[in-house]
Scaffold this motif. Structure first.
Motif, PDB file in Angstrom:
ATOM      1  N   SER A  97     -66.960 -82.904 -29.521  1.00 50.03           N
ATOM      2  CA  SER A  97     -66.844 -83.399 -31.056  1.00 50.03           C
ATOM      3  C   SER A  97     -65.160 -84.402 -31.803  1.00 50.03           C
ATOM      4  CB  SER A  97     -67.084 -81.431 -31.903  1.00 50.03           C
ATOM      5  OG  SER A  97     -67.464 -81.215 -31.433  1.00 50.03           O
ATOM      6  N   ARG A  98     -64.496 -83.900 -30.711  1.00 49.20           N
ATOM      7  CA  ARG A  98     -63.521 -84.750 -31.238  1.00 49.20           C
ATOM      8  C   ARG A  98     -63.854 -86.345 -30.649  1.00 49.20           C
ATOM      9  NH1 ARG A  98     -58.534 -81.134 -30.078  1.00 49.20           N
ATOM     10  NH2 ARG A  98     -57.540 -81.927 -32.313  1.00 49.20           N
ATOM     11  N   ARG A  99     -64.722 -86.574 -29.541  1.00 45.19           N
ATOM     12  CA  ARG A  99     -64.879 -87.704 -29.415  1.00 45.19           C
ATOM     13  C   ARG A  99     -65.568 -88.518 -30.013  1.00 45.19           C
ATOM     14  NH1 ARG A  99     -68.811 -89.285 -26.195  1.00 45.19           N
ATOM     15  NH2 ARG A  99     -70.014 -87.783 -25.454  1.00 45.19           N
ATOM     16  N   LEU A 100     -66.865 -87.897 -30.259  1.00 41.14           N
ATOM     17  CA  LEU A 100     -67.504 -88.828 -31.514  1.00 41.14           C
ATOM     18  C   LEU A 100     -67.578 -88.353 -32.809  1.00 41.14           C
ATOM     19  CD1 LEU A 100     -71.440 -86.019 -29.778  1.00 41.14           C
ATOM     20  CD2 LEU A 100     -70.685 -88.940 -29.537  1.00 41.14           C
ATOM     21  N   THR A 101     -66.445 -88.051 -33.175  1.00 39.57           N
ATOM     22  CA  THR A 101     -66.190 -87.895 -34.437  1.00 39.57           C
ATOM     23  C   THR A 101     -65.245 -89.100 -34.697  1.00 39.57           C
ATOM     24  OG1 THR A 101     -66.917 -86.533 -35.529  1.00 39.57           O
ATOM     25  CG2 THR A 101     -64.603 -87.582 -36.332  1.00 39.57           C
ATOM     26  N   HIS A 102     -64.310 -89.482 -33.510  1.00 42.23           N
ATOM     27  CA  HIS A 102     -63.657 -90.454 -32.927  1.00 42.23           C
ATOM     28  C   HIS A 102     -64.588 -92.023 -32.922  1.00 42.23           C
ATOM     29  CE1 HIS A 102     -60.095 -88.352 -31.072  1.00 42.23           C
ATOM     30  NE2 HIS A 102     -60.418 -88.289 -33.312  1.00 42.23           N
ATOM     31  N   GLU A 103     -65.472 -91.908 -32.559  1.00 42.16           N
ATOM     32  CA  GLU A 103     -65.690 -92.740 -31.630  1.00 42.16           C
ATOM     33  C   GLU A 103     -67.115 -93.819 -33.146  1.00 42.16           C
ATOM     34  OE1 GLU A 103     -68.969 -92.005 -29.003  1.00 42.16           O
ATOM     35  OE2 GLU A 103     -67.482 -92.174 -27.442  1.00 42.16           O
ATOM     36  N   ALA A 104     -67.225 -92.638 -34.177  1.00 37.59           N
ATOM     37  CA  ALA A 104     -67.611 -92.364 -35.465  1.00 37.59           C
ATOM     38  C   ALA A 104     -66.871 -93.573 -36.266  1.00 37.59           C
ATOM     39  CB  ALA A 104     -68.778 -91.580 -35.864  1.00 37.59           C
ATOM     40  N   GLY A 105     -65.836 -93.490 -35.767  1.00 35.30           N
ATOM     41  CA  GLY A 105     -64.621 -93.927 -36.718  1.00 35.30           C
ATOM     42  C   GLY A 105     -64.303 -93.025 -37.873  1.00 35.30           C
ATOM     43  N   LYS A 106     -64.225 -91.693 -38.128  1.00 36.20           N
ATOM     44  CA  LYS A 106     -64.168 -90.627 -38.885  1.00 36.20           C
ATOM     45  C   LYS A 106     -63.068 -89.658 -38.344  1.00 36.20           C
ATOM     46  CE  LYS A 106     -68.716 -90.980 -41.170  1.00 36.20           C
ATOM     47  NZ  LYS A 106     -69.624 -89.894 -41.753  1.00 36.20           N
ATOM     48  N   THR A 107     -62.509 -89.097 -39.192  1.00 36.84           N
ATOM     49  CA  THR A 107     -61.301 -88.574 -39.623  1.00 36.84           C
ATOM     50  C   THR A 107     -61.278 -86.779 -38.646  1.00 36.84           C
ATOM     51  OG1 THR A 107     -60.300 -89.091 -40.846  1.00 36.84           O
ATOM     52  CG2 THR A 107     -59.426 -87.508 -40.195  1.00 36.84           C
ATOM     53  N   VAL A 108     -60.682 -86.686 -37.424  1.00 36.30           N
ATOM     54  CA  VAL A 108     -60.710 -85.220 -37.475  1.00 36.30           C
ATOM     55  C   VAL A 108     -60.000 -84.148 -38.049  1.00 36.30           C
ATOM     56  CG1 VAL A 108     -61.131 -83.844 -34.977  1.00 36.30           C
ATOM     57  CG2 VAL A 108     -61.772 -85.532 -34.172  1.00 36.30           C
ATOM     58  N   TYR A 109     -60.265 -83.212 -38.803  1.00 33.39           N
ATOM     59  CA  TYR A 109     -59.084 -82.451 -39.148  1.00 33.39           C
ATOM     60  C   TYR A 109     -58.223 -81.287 -37.953  1.00 33.39           C
ATOM     61  CZ  TYR A 109     -59.993 -85.193 -42.962  1.00 33.39           C
ATOM     62  OH  TYR A 109     -60.291 -86.744 -44.002  1.00 33.39           O
ATOM     63  N   VAL A 110     -57.531 -81.448 -37.700  1.00 36.65           N
ATOM     64  CA  VAL A 110     -57.273 -80.129 -37.054  1.00 36.65           C
ATOM     65  C   VAL A 110     -56.991 -79.219 -37.894  1.00 36.65           C
ATOM     66  CG1 VAL A 110     -55.466 -79.287 -34.564  1.00 36.65           C
ATOM     67  CG2 VAL A 110     -55.972 -81.494 -35.020  1.00 36.65           C
ATOM     68  N   VAL A 111     -57.393 -77.815 -37.524  1.00 41.96           N
ATOM     69  CA  VAL A 111     -56.912 -76.658 -39.125  1.00 41.96           C
ATOM     70  C   VAL A 111     -55.854 -75.328 -38.300  1.00 41.96           C
ATOM     71  CG1 VAL A 111     -57.819 -74.606 -40.323  1.00 41.96           C
ATOM     72  CG2 VAL A 111     -58.761 -77.027 -39.536  1.00 41.96           C
ATOM     73  N   GLU A 112     -54.670 -75.176 -38.963  1.00 41.40           N
ATOM     74  CA  GLU A 112     -53.209 -75.165 -38.447  1.00 41.40           C
ATOM     75  C   GLU A 112     -53.222 -73.981 -39.139  1.00 41.40           C
ATOM     76  OE1 GLU A 112     -48.969 -76.765 -37.555  1.00 41.40           O
ATOM     77  OE2 GLU A 112     -50.939 -77.262 -35.671  1.00 41.40           O
ATOM     78  N   SER A 113     -52.690 -73.039 -38.387  1.00 43.12           N
ATOM     79  CA  SER A 113     -52.739 -71.351 -39.204  1.00 43.12           C
ATOM     80  C   SER A 113     -51.024 -70.864 -38.915  1.00 43.12           C
ATOM     81  CB  SER A 113     -53.442 -70.618 -39.556  1.00 43.12           C
ATOM     82  OG  SER A 113     -53.581 -69.573 -40.391  1.00 43.12           O
ATOM     83  N   ASN A 114     -49.962 -70.694 -39.324  1.00 43.10           N
ATOM     84  CA  ASN A 114     -49.101 -70.461 -38.611  1.00 43.10           C
ATOM     85  C   ASN A 114     -48.556 -70.606 -37.259  1.00 43.10           C
ATOM     86  OD1 ASN A 114     -48.479 -68.569 -40.584  1.00 43.10           O
ATOM     87  ND2 ASN A 114     -49.885 -67.249 -40.191  1.00 43.10           N
ATOM     88  N   LYS A 115     -48.727 -72.235 -37.509  1.00 42.15           N
ATOM     89  CA  LYS A 115     -47.890 -73.278 -36.705  1.00 42.15           C
ATOM     90  C   LYS A 115     -49.155 -73.288 -35.134  1.00 42.15           C
ATOM     91  CE  LYS A 115     -43.544 -73.683 -38.365  1.00 42.15           C
ATOM     92  NZ  LYS A 115     -42.410 -73.901 -37.862  1.00 42.15           N
ATOM     93  N   LYS A 116     -50.337 -72.793 -35.664  1.00 43.46           N
ATOM     94  CA  LYS A 116     -50.865 -72.310 -34.316  1.00 43.46           C
ATOM     95  C   LYS A 116     -52.266 -73.078 -34.499  1.00 43.46           C
ATOM     96  CE  LYS A 116     -49.156 -68.182 -32.299  1.00 43.46           C
ATOM     97  NZ  LYS A 116     -49.688 -66.792 -31.632  1.00 43.46           N
ATOM     98  N   ILE A 117     -53.130 -73.787 -33.905  1.00 44.72           N
ATOM     99  CA  ILE A 117     -54.377 -74.304 -34.003  1.00 44.72           C
ATOM    100  C   ILE A 117     -55.291 -73.433 -33.819  1.00 44.72           C
ATOM    101  CG2 ILE A 117     -56.085 -76.259 -33.180  1.00 44.72           C
ATOM    102  CD1 ILE A 117     -53.789 -77.961 -32.350  1.00 44.72           C
ATOM    103  N   ILE A 118     -56.354 -73.497 -35.150  1.00 47.82           N
ATOM    104  CA  ILE A 118     -57.300 -72.198 -34.949  1.00 47.82           C
ATOM    105  C   ILE A 118     -59.290 -72.910 -35.462  1.00 47.82           C
ATOM    106  CG2 ILE A 118     -56.454 -70.564 -36.119  1.00 47.82           C
ATOM    107  CD1 ILE A 118     -57.513 -71.544 -39.033  1.00 47.82           C
TER     108      ILE A 118
END
Length: 188
Positions: free
Chosen positions: A32-53
């Motif tokens: 998902s990350r790779r294809l989103t980057h290749e499409a020139g779009k942003t990956v939103y990393v969702v973080e809660s209490n300093k942990k990636i969820i």
């Protein structure tokens, strides 16, 4: 050009035409990350209490990744099983080399328990070489199966004090099993 990745909280509004992928399935996250980057779009990393969820990626990309994951599941499981078999075979050879007199029952338990997939145990880490993982796995096995270490902990003794108390028994067992470095390997 859109930023490649942006960290957001779970409360941040979902971008239009995006969907959430929960953390935990490495194949899907990587693709998902790779294809989103290749499409020139942003990956939103969702973080809660300093942990990636998880991550938020475009819906069409996530749908494609889900489909690919389903199509390749059998082949990936087979490849994983082959890697796991090879890992256990290498660990067994190293175990036999370092502990040539280990009883068969203990040998099997060390391999089964110390190298169990997704266990978080030392045998599964990639951070240290196999030549060091094997003695650590054996030490843990001896400590928990051949001494009163767990009872000492249960009685309230500190970990360090319990380890000191069982040290001689641990070293003696390692030497009996053919480890010539019993003193040096038993500190972990």
């Amino acid at each position: 050009m859109a930023p490649r990745e942006v960290t957001v909280s779970p409360k941040t509004a979902m971008p239009k035409d995006y969907a959430f992928l929960k953390k935990g399935i490495q194949y899907k996250t990587l693709h998902s990350r790779r294809l989103t980057h290749e499409a020139g779009k942003t990956v939103y990393v969702v973080e809660s209490n300093k942990k990636i969820i998880g991550i938020r990626v475009p819906k069409d990309i996530l749908s494609r990744v889900h489909a690919q994951a389903n199509e390749t599941l059998a082949a990936r499981k087979l490849a994983t099983a082959k890697r796991d078999t090879a890992t256990i075979r290498q660990a067994a050879a190293e175990l036999d080399s370092q502990f040539s007199k280990i009883p068969e029952h203990d040998r099997e338990l060390v391999l089964k328990h110390g190298f169990k997939k997704h266990s978080g145990r030392v045998g599964r880490t990639r951070m240290i070489p196999l030549s060091r993982k094997v003695p650590y796995a054996v030490i843990a096995h001896v400590r928990h199966r051949h001494t009163n270490y767990d009872r000492l902990l249960d009685s309230g003794m500190s970990r360090d004090a319990a380890r000191k108390k069982i040290q001689k028994k641990l070293q003696d067992t390692l030497r009996q099993w053919g480890n010539k470095q019993g003193r040096r390997s038993s500190s972990k």
